[in-house]
Motif scaffolding. Sequence first.
Motif, mmCIF file in Angstrom:
data_model
loop_
_atom_site.group_PDB
_atom_site.id
_atom_site.type_symbol
_atom_site.label_atom_id
_atom_site.label_comp_id
_atom_site.label_asym_id
_atom_site.label_seq_id
_atom_site.Cartn_x
_atom_site.Cartn_y
_atom_site.Cartn_z
ATOM 1 N N PHE A 2 4.097 17.665 30.648
ATOM 2 C CA PHE A 2 3.567 16.662 29.723
ATOM 3 C C PHE A 2 3.019 15.511 30.567
ATOM 4 O O PHE A 2 3.729 14.561 30.889
ATOM 5 C CB PHE A 2 4.663 16.194 28.760
ATOM 6 C CG PHE A 2 4.137 15.496 27.519
ATOM 7 C CD1 PHE A 2 2.776 15.255 27.327
ATOM 8 C CD2 PHE A 2 5.023 15.089 26.533
ATOM 9 C CE1 PHE A 2 2.314 14.630 26.178
ATOM 10 C CE2 PHE A 2 4.568 14.460 25.375
ATOM 11 C CZ PHE A 2 3.211 14.232 25.198
ATOM 12 N N PHE A 60 -1.156 19.399 21.246
ATOM 13 C CA PHE A 60 -1.670 18.148 21.788
ATOM 14 C C PHE A 60 -2.817 18.477 22.737
ATOM 15 O O PHE A 60 -2.640 19.239 23.681
ATOM 16 C CB PHE A 60 -0.501 17.490 22.535
ATOM 17 C CG PHE A 60 -0.660 16.067 22.949
ATOM 18 C CD1 PHE A 60 -0.105 15.050 22.190
ATOM 19 C CD2 PHE A 60 -1.310 15.736 24.135
ATOM 20 C CE1 PHE A 60 -0.202 13.717 22.594
ATOM 21 C CE2 PHE A 60 -1.413 14.408 24.538
ATOM 22 C CZ PHE A 60 -0.850 13.398 23.759
ATOM 23 N N GLY A 104 -2.727 -1.063 20.500
ATOM 24 C CA GLY A 104 -1.469 -0.864 21.208
ATOM 25 C C GLY A 104 -1.008 -2.128 21.917
ATOM 26 O O GLY A 104 -1.811 -3.040 22.159
ATOM 27 N N GLU A 127 6.932 5.896 28.953
ATOM 28 C CA GLU A 127 5.703 6.436 29.550
ATOM 29 C C GLU A 127 4.865 7.194 28.520
ATOM 30 O O GLU A 127 3.639 7.230 28.608
ATOM 31 C CB GLU A 127 6.002 7.305 30.783
ATOM 32 C CG GLU A 127 6.861 8.502 30.487
ATOM 33 C CD GLU A 127 7.099 9.390 31.711
ATOM 34 O OE1 GLU A 127 6.643 9.039 32.810
ATOM 35 O OE2 GLU A 127 7.747 10.440 31.537
ATOM 36 N N ARG A 187 4.349 5.669 18.691
ATOM 37 C CA ARG A 187 2.964 6.016 18.978
ATOM 38 C C ARG A 187 2.380 6.796 17.804
ATOM 39 O O ARG A 187 3.099 7.405 17.030
ATOM 40 C CB ARG A 187 2.881 6.869 20.241
ATOM 41 C CG ARG A 187 3.414 8.271 20.037
ATOM 42 C CD ARG A 187 3.273 9.147 21.258
ATOM 43 N NE ARG A 187 1.888 9.365 21.636
ATOM 44 C CZ ARG A 187 1.510 9.902 22.783
ATOM 45 N NH1 ARG A 187 2.410 10.283 23.665
ATOM 46 N NH2 ARG A 187 0.241 10.070 23.053
HETATM 47 N N1 LIG Z 1 -1.904 2.582 24.036
HETATM 48 C C1 LIG Z 1 -2.463 3.645 24.643
HETATM 49 N N2 LIG Z 1 -2.549 4.794 23.962
HETATM 50 C C2 LIG Z 1 -3.093 5.887 24.510
HETATM 51 C C3 LIG Z 1 -3.625 5.846 25.817
HETATM 52 C C4 LIG Z 1 -3.520 4.617 26.524
HETATM 53 O O1 LIG Z 1 -3.967 4.488 27.669
HETATM 54 N N3 LIG Z 1 -2.934 3.546 25.909
HETATM 55 N N4 LIG Z 1 -4.202 6.998 26.363
HETATM 56 C C5 LIG Z 1 -4.641 8.041 25.427
HETATM 57 C C6 LIG Z 1 -4.936 9.315 26.060
HETATM 58 S S1 LIG Z 1 -6.422 9.458 26.841
HETATM 59 C C7 LIG Z 1 -4.112 10.407 25.922
HETATM 60 S S2 LIG Z 1 -4.530 11.947 26.517
HETATM 61 C C8 LIG Z 1 -2.761 10.250 25.347
HETATM 62 C C9 LIG Z 1 -1.758 10.597 26.427
HETATM 63 O O2 LIG Z 1 -0.452 10.600 25.937
HETATM 64 P P1 LIG Z 1 0.717 10.937 26.980
HETATM 65 O O3 LIG Z 1 0.647 9.925 28.083
HETATM 66 O O4 LIG Z 1 1.978 10.856 26.186
HETATM 67 O O5 LIG Z 1 0.433 12.315 27.489
HETATM 68 O O6 LIG Z 1 -2.499 8.939 24.859
HETATM 69 C C10 LIG Z 1 -3.608 8.270 24.325
HETATM 70 N N5 LIG Z 1 -3.148 7.031 23.775
#
Ligand SMILES: Nc1nc2c(c(=O)[nH]1)N[C@H]1C(S)=C(S)[C@@H](COP(=O)(O)O)O[C@H]1N2
Length: 213
Positions: A43, A90, A128, A160, A166
């Motif tokens: 992941f 995902f 976020g 992380e 989320r």
């Molecule tokens: N707040 C926030 N949400 C985000 C992101 C981020 O940088 N900040 N990255 C996005 C991207 S590009 C992806 S692929 C996924 C990654 O989730 P993960 O880190 O749990 O794999 O979160 C999304 N949501």
Amino acid sequence: MSNERYIAAKQKWAEKQTARGIRPRTEASADRLPPGQKLTTGFPVLDLGIQPDVPLADWSLTIDGLVEKPARLSWPEFNALPQVQDTSDFHCVTTWSRYDCRWGGVAFTTLYELIRPKPEAAFVYFTGYDGYSTNVPLGNCLDDDVLIATSFDGAPVSREHGGPARIIIPKLYAWKGSKFIKAITFLAQDKPGFWEVRGYSNTADPWKEERYS
Ligand SMILES: Nc1nc2c(c(=O)[nH]1)N[C@H]1C(S)=C(S)[C@@H](COP(=O)(O)O)O[C@H]1N2
Ligand SMILES: [Mo]
């Protein structure tokens, strides 16, 4: 947003709840991996280089914009809402996909009922705690598999991976699901988010490979 679409989403949701969050997969696995994606069992973590530390006592979720009843929910208030579980795949635009992510939290439709968007609300803008943002048409958010997730594989969503909470929108590339969710704003006009202003697709359908525009 037509009421019909909302009712259809609710109905699908109700049907799924009778299976108690267990979602049988009938598709052949070959139909499960969108074009150009590679399956991963890990992941990976993708963020902006910031993983904000949000103590639960300071956490809140603001729901505002074109809604009848704006809300700012504390962590206990948010967790007192009806809880659901959903298992989904995902898909990250950088070509990795992960199957069978077990998410738990609050269905987007539950928030929808709570704050009652005004008829002119047609888009949702997510913000976020790390300053990230992304935009999604309201119709996509009313799918039965969209949730504000606080658990992953039976444990709290780790920092992380976007904890305390989320957004998960399985039918779109994962950048459309904001980690570290802070605010959900209902809008009449679309407003591009962080990656959308940087050339990512506005619609983000992995089955159509809508990666960049
Ligand atoms: N707040 C926030 N949400 C985000 C992101 C981020 O940088 N900040 N990255 C996005 C991207 S590009 C992806 S692929 C996924 C990654 O989730 P993960 O880190 O749990 O794999 O979160 C999304 N949501
Ligand atoms: Mo991503």
